[in-house]
Write a protein that holds these residues in place. Structure first.
Motif, PDB file in Angstrom:
ATOM      1  N   GLU A  50      -9.867 -11.196  38.845  1.00 24.75           N
ATOM      2  CA  GLU A  50     -10.800 -10.213  39.387  1.00 24.75           C
ATOM      3  C   GLU A  50     -11.198  -9.199  38.741  1.00 24.75           C
ATOM      4  O   GLU A  50     -10.378  -8.524  38.349  1.00 24.75           O
ATOM      5  CB  GLU A  50     -10.481  -9.785  40.950  1.00 24.75           C
ATOM      6  CG  GLU A  50     -10.300 -11.042  41.962  1.00 24.75           C
ATOM      7  CD  GLU A  50      -9.882 -10.656  43.294  1.00 24.75           C
ATOM      8  OE1 GLU A  50      -9.636  -9.532  43.375  1.00 24.75           O
ATOM      9  OE2 GLU A  50     -10.128 -11.405  44.237  1.00 24.75           O
ATOM     10  N   THR A  52     -13.987  -5.618  39.291  1.00 26.78           N
ATOM     11  CA  THR A  52     -14.396  -4.652  40.499  1.00 26.78           C
ATOM     12  C   THR A  52     -15.979  -4.287  40.161  1.00 26.78           C
ATOM     13  O   THR A  52     -16.315  -4.013  39.041  1.00 26.78           O
ATOM     14  CB  THR A  52     -13.594  -3.261  40.291  1.00 26.78           C
ATOM     15  OG1 THR A  52     -13.623  -2.640  39.253  1.00 26.78           O
ATOM     16  CG2 THR A  52     -12.263  -3.834  40.947  1.00 26.78           C
ATOM     17  N   GLN A  54     -18.798  -1.662  41.353  1.00 21.01           N
ATOM     18  CA  GLN A  54     -19.197  -0.324  42.138  1.00 21.01           C
ATOM     19  C   GLN A  54     -20.558  -0.318  42.613  1.00 21.01           C
ATOM     20  O   GLN A  54     -21.672  -0.760  41.859  1.00 21.01           O
ATOM     21  CB  GLN A  54     -18.832   0.895  41.424  1.00 21.01           C
ATOM     22  CG  GLN A  54     -17.312   0.918  41.089  1.00 21.01           C
ATOM     23  CD  GLN A  54     -17.191   2.099  40.316  1.00 21.01           C
ATOM     24  OE1 GLN A  54     -18.241   3.040  39.922  1.00 21.01           O
ATOM     25  NE2 GLN A  54     -15.910   2.523  40.216  1.00 21.01           N
ATOM     26  N   VAL A  70     -16.545  -0.194  46.267  1.00 20.24           N
ATOM     27  CA  VAL A  70     -15.967  -1.141  45.309  1.00 20.24           C
ATOM     28  C   VAL A  70     -15.838  -2.492  45.900  1.00 20.24           C
ATOM     29  O   VAL A  70     -14.773  -2.495  46.979  1.00 20.24           O
ATOM     30  CB  VAL A  70     -14.858  -0.578  44.825  1.00 20.24           C
ATOM     31  CG1 VAL A  70     -13.901  -1.351  43.776  1.00 20.24           C
ATOM     32  CG2 VAL A  70     -15.056   1.184  44.231  1.00 20.24           C
ATOM     33  N   THR A  71     -16.133  -3.334  45.225  1.00 21.23           N
ATOM     34  CA  THR A  71     -16.159  -4.632  45.939  1.00 21.23           C
ATOM     35  C   THR A  71     -15.430  -5.968  44.668  1.00 21.23           C
ATOM     36  O   THR A  71     -16.082  -5.410  43.598  1.00 21.23           O
ATOM     37  CB  THR A  71     -17.345  -5.524  46.296  1.00 21.23           C
ATOM     38  OG1 THR A  71     -18.392  -5.567  45.202  1.00 21.23           O
ATOM     39  CG2 THR A  71     -18.006  -4.840  47.365  1.00 21.23           C
ATOM     40  N   PRO A  72     -14.201  -6.390  45.073  1.00 23.52           N
ATOM     41  CA  PRO A  72     -13.844  -7.499  44.121  1.00 23.52           C
ATOM     42  C   PRO A  72     -14.966  -8.502  43.737  1.00 23.52           C
ATOM     43  O   PRO A  72     -15.576  -8.891  44.451  1.00 23.52           O
ATOM     44  CB  PRO A  72     -12.600  -7.842  44.814  1.00 23.52           C
ATOM     45  CG  PRO A  72     -13.149  -7.880  46.215  1.00 23.52           C
ATOM     46  CD  PRO A  72     -13.930  -6.925  46.307  1.00 23.52           C
TER      47      PRO A  72
END
Length: 375
Positions: A50, A52, A54, A70-72
């Motif tokens: 994964e 990240t 932003q 912040v999303t994986p």
């Protein structure tokens, strides 16, 4: 070895692996996934990791501000690799969406320049120290001229000036075969260096990536030597000049010696590449039988030093055989193993045939090569 190097989100995604089964995946030179060596020798692998992402979210309040979310970002690399013959199919997916896919073959491995150079563990030895000293000198072009002049002087002292020039010509033609083979794979060459009482060296700063490259580059020198001897045989038949007969016989002897399965001779590289490409104990058995036969023949001919070097070189190959899967060199497939063996044996047979042919001519000088082999 480097199996794959593609772009992923603006950075390089690099896959390292070996025939032993381990794989390591790097994104921007950071390890993100790895697979250990597996006894099942599974061809299909999935590397998941994964990253990240932003994102900025603007909010309207009394004072305008921005929140950072912040999303994986899931990344998946699917690999299906077949080692013999080599073929790698890959598919890169980001957030379950296919980004890129393709296929790599042995041709791609042969011509690639790895991002991370392979570091070899160097053993301290007299030969190694001599090689290091030579590498420090080889950058100067004048060294070629000095070595060539020293070689002519050395061989003139042993034989005659005319024979020395002819011998130098044979050595250069042999090394030119190596040069042509290197250029066939797009490798940059440094030229030919003549070393007194040793022979010649064809040098390149680029490394090889496959066992086939090792075999092809190694065997092309003796093959060119065989071609030169055949040309000299033809000139002898046309002109009747015994000089061409002597050149054909002695050149055949030099190239036959070079095909002995002793490292670092060409024959040693060929034997190592063929046997190390075999996945079963057949490779080890072939090494042992080849070494035993070679040592027996050498001592039977009274060539004690040659037999000793053959024994040491073969024992080294045998001990290294267990770690063959850790090599960065892509192995030969079954066709490559058979083809390389036949090519090697035919070259040896051709050189021996030329020596045998002139030994039966009744000329004492032309019988010397066979006498050396049978002394």
């Amino acid at each position: 070895m480097e199996l794959l190097n593609i772009e992923c989100l603006g950075k390089r995604l690099r896959l390292e692996g070996s025939i032993a089964g381990w794989q390591q995946l790097y994104w921007d030179n950071q390890l993100v996934s790895q697979k250990s060596a597996s006894a099942t020798d599974q061809a299909f692998h999935i590397h998941s990791f994964e990253l990240t992402r932003q994102t900025s979210i603007a909010t309207e309040t009394e004072n305008t501000s921005a929140n950072v979310s912040v999303t994986p970002l899931p990344v998946r690399l699917e690999i299906d690799v077949n080692w013999q013959p080599f073929q790698l199919d890959y598919c890169l997916l980001i957030d379950d969406e296919s980004i890129t896919q393709g296929q790599r073959t042995v041709k791609d491995i042969e011509r690639q320049t790895p991002e991370i150079a392979v570091v070899k563990n160097q053993k301290i030895s007299v030969v190694g120290l001599a090689s290091l000293g030579f590498k420090l000198l080889k950058s100067a072009k004048v060294v070629k001229v000095l070595f060539a002049g020293a070689s002519v002087a050395a061989y003139s002292w042993l034989f005659s000036f005319q024979f020395a020039l002819a011998l130098i010509g044979c050595l250069v033609f042999h090394e030119y075969g190596h040069i042509r083979a290197m250029k066939h794979f797009g490798m940059k060459t440094k030229g030919i260096y003549l070393i007194p009482f040793v022979g010649g060296l064809a040098l390149s700063d680029e490394r090889i990536n496959t066992r086939w490259q090792d075999v092809y580059i190694s065997i092309m020198g003796p093959t060119f030597g065989l071609i030169l001897s055949i040309i000299c045989v033809g000139l002898y038949w046309i002109t009747g000049n015994v000089f061409f007969a002597g050149l054909a016989a002695f050149n055949a002897l030099l190239n036959l010696f070079n095909l002995l399965p002793i490292l670092p001779l060409d024959g040693g590289h060929i034997l190592k590449s063929i046997s190390f490409s075999m996945n079963s104990l057949i490779g080890l058995i072939a090494c042992i039988l080849g070494a035993a036969i070679g040592v027996f023949i050498s001592y039977s001919l009274g060539l004690a030093l040659l037999g000793f070097l053959l024994l040491i070189g073969s024992v080294e190959i045998i001990f290294e055989w267990r770690g063959r899967h850790q090599s960065h060199l892509l192995p030969l497939d079954r066709y490559g193993q058979i083809f390389s063996t036949i090519w090697y044996l035919l070259t040896v047979a051709g050189l021996v045939g030329i020596i045998w042919y002139f030994a039966g001519s009744g000329d004492e000088m032309l019988a010397i090569p066979l006498q050396i082999l049978g002394s």
